[in-house]
Design a protein around this motif. Structure first.
Motif, PDB file in Angstrom:
ATOM      1  N   SER A   1       0.845  -1.195   0.000  1.00  0.00           N
ATOM      2  CA  SER A   1       0.000   0.000   0.000  1.00  0.00           C
ATOM      3  C   SER A   1       0.876   1.238   0.000  1.00  0.00           C
ATOM      4  CB  SER A   1      -0.902   0.013   1.236  1.00  0.00           C
ATOM      5  OG  SER A   1      -1.794  -1.074   1.235  1.00  0.00           O
ATOM      6  N   VAL A   2       0.618   2.133  -0.955  1.00  0.00           N
ATOM      7  CA  VAL A   2       1.370   3.379  -1.056  1.00  0.00           C
ATOM      8  C   VAL A   2       0.400   4.522  -1.330  1.00  0.00           C
ATOM      9  CG1 VAL A   2       3.474   2.262  -1.909  1.00  0.00           C
ATOM     10  CG2 VAL A   2       1.774   3.108  -3.536  1.00  0.00           C
ATOM     11  N   GLN A   3       0.906   5.727  -1.180  1.00  0.00           N
ATOM     12  CA  GLN A   3       0.103   6.902  -1.519  1.00  0.00           C
ATOM     13  C   GLN A   3       0.347   7.302  -2.962  1.00  0.00           C
ATOM     14  OE1 GLN A   3       1.137   9.778   1.534  1.00  0.00           O
ATOM     15  NE2 GLN A   3      -0.639   9.134   2.748  1.00  0.00           N
ATOM     16  N   THR A   4      -0.541   8.117  -3.475  1.00  0.00           N
ATOM     17  CA  THR A   4      -0.390   8.643  -4.833  1.00  0.00           C
ATOM     18  C   THR A   4       1.000   9.253  -5.000  1.00  0.00           C
ATOM     19  OG1 THR A   4      -2.745   9.096  -5.029  1.00  0.00           O
ATOM     20  CG2 THR A   4      -1.272  10.317  -6.493  1.00  0.00           C
ATOM     21  N   GLY A   5       1.638   8.905  -6.132  1.00  0.00           N
ATOM     22  CA  GLY A   5       2.987   9.373  -6.392  1.00  0.00           C
ATOM     23  C   GLY A   5       4.075   8.452  -5.889  1.00  0.00           C
ATOM     24  N   GLY A   6       3.691   7.391  -5.209  1.00  0.00           N
ATOM     25  CA  GLY A   6       4.642   6.460  -4.628  1.00  0.00           C
ATOM     26  C   GLY A   6       5.258   5.508  -5.640  1.00  0.00           C
ATOM     27  N   PHE A   7       6.105   4.638  -5.109  1.00  0.00           N
ATOM     28  CA  PHE A   7       6.877   3.705  -5.938  1.00  0.00           C
ATOM     29  C   PHE A   7       6.777   2.291  -5.346  1.00  0.00           C
ATOM     30  CE2 PHE A   7      10.380   2.366  -8.610  1.00  0.00           C
ATOM     31  CZ  PHE A   7      11.018   1.400  -7.857  1.00  0.00           C
ATOM     32  N   LEU A   8       6.663   1.315  -6.229  1.00  0.00           N
ATOM     33  CA  LEU A   8       6.736  -0.089  -5.851  1.00  0.00           C
ATOM     34  C   LEU A   8       7.504  -0.859  -6.918  1.00  0.00           C
ATOM     35  CD1 LEU A   8       3.131  -0.925  -4.563  1.00  0.00           C
ATOM     36  CD2 LEU A   8       5.228  -0.913  -3.197  1.00  0.00           C
TER      37      LEU A   8
ATOM     38  N   VAL B   1      -3.160   1.844  -4.039  1.00  0.00           N
ATOM     39  CA  VAL B   1      -2.675   3.221  -4.083  1.00  0.00           C
ATOM     40  C   VAL B   1      -3.788   4.122  -3.554  1.00  0.00           C
ATOM     41  CG1 VAL B   1      -1.673   5.045  -5.489  1.00  0.00           C
ATOM     42  CG2 VAL B   1      -1.315   2.644  -6.121  1.00  0.00           C
TER      43      VAL B   1
ATOM     44  N   LYS C   1       6.430   3.710 -10.816  1.00  0.00           N
ATOM     45  CA  LYS C   1       6.628   5.003 -10.172  1.00  0.00           C
ATOM     46  C   LYS C   1       5.445   5.903 -10.456  1.00  0.00           C
ATOM     47  CE  LYS C   1       9.330   7.084 -13.921  1.00  0.00           C
ATOM     48  NZ  LYS C   1      10.636   7.688 -14.293  1.00  0.00           N
ATOM     49  N   ASN C   2       5.371   6.996  -9.666  1.00  0.00           N
ATOM     50  CA  ASN C   2       4.262   7.936  -9.828  1.00  0.00           C
ATOM     51  C   ASN C   2       2.915   7.202  -9.842  1.00  0.00           C
ATOM     52  OD1 ASN C   2       3.012  10.418 -10.154  1.00  0.00           O
ATOM     53  ND2 ASN C   2       3.366  10.488 -12.367  1.00  0.00           N
TER      54      ASN C   2
END
Length: 125
Positions: free
Chosen positions: A11-18, A123, A83-84
């Motif tokens: 789980s990441v926020q908007t703009g994050g990277f995995l 996201v 990304k993003n």
């Protein structure tokens, strides 16, 4: 037969990277097309990115410039760098493989017979 095991979701926020990884049970460097698909409940499985044995890649328009598919043949591992990230990228991500010779790796699920169990990407906005 090829067994595929994905990892790296989260789980990441908007703009994050995995970075997703998919380990294959056998050497896939020759004659295999491999790819990443995603699916949300109630929707069809959607092709995200694919790569053939020559290293030619194919991306969905929605991820071009943000996602990168690659292979480490020595490790029998397929990667997807994302990304993003956007909320619309949320879904279960599946790794897939199929013998394809020198053909182009498509983003059509019907091309592939071997699938992993999936890794969830969420996201949030």
């Amino acid at each position: 037969q090829v067994q595929l095991v994905e990892s790296g979701g989260g789980s990441v926020q908007t703009g994050g990277f995995l970075r997703l990884s998919c380990v294959a049970s056998r050497d896939t460097r020759r004659s295999y097309c491999m790819g990443w698909f995603r699916q949300v409940p109630g929707n069809k499985r959607e092709g995200v990115a694919a790569i053939n044995s020559d290293g030619h890649t194919n991306y969905a328009d929605s991820v071009k410039g943000r996602f990168t598919i690659s292979k480490d043949n020595d490790k029998n591992t397929l990667y997807l760098e994302m990304k993003n990230l956007r909320p619309e990228d949320t879904g279960m991500y599946y790794c897939t493989a199929e013998l394809c010779g020198i053909s182009r790796a498509t983003l059509q699920p019907i091309q592939y017979n071997y699938w992993g169990q999936g890794t969830q990407v969420t996201v949030s906005s």
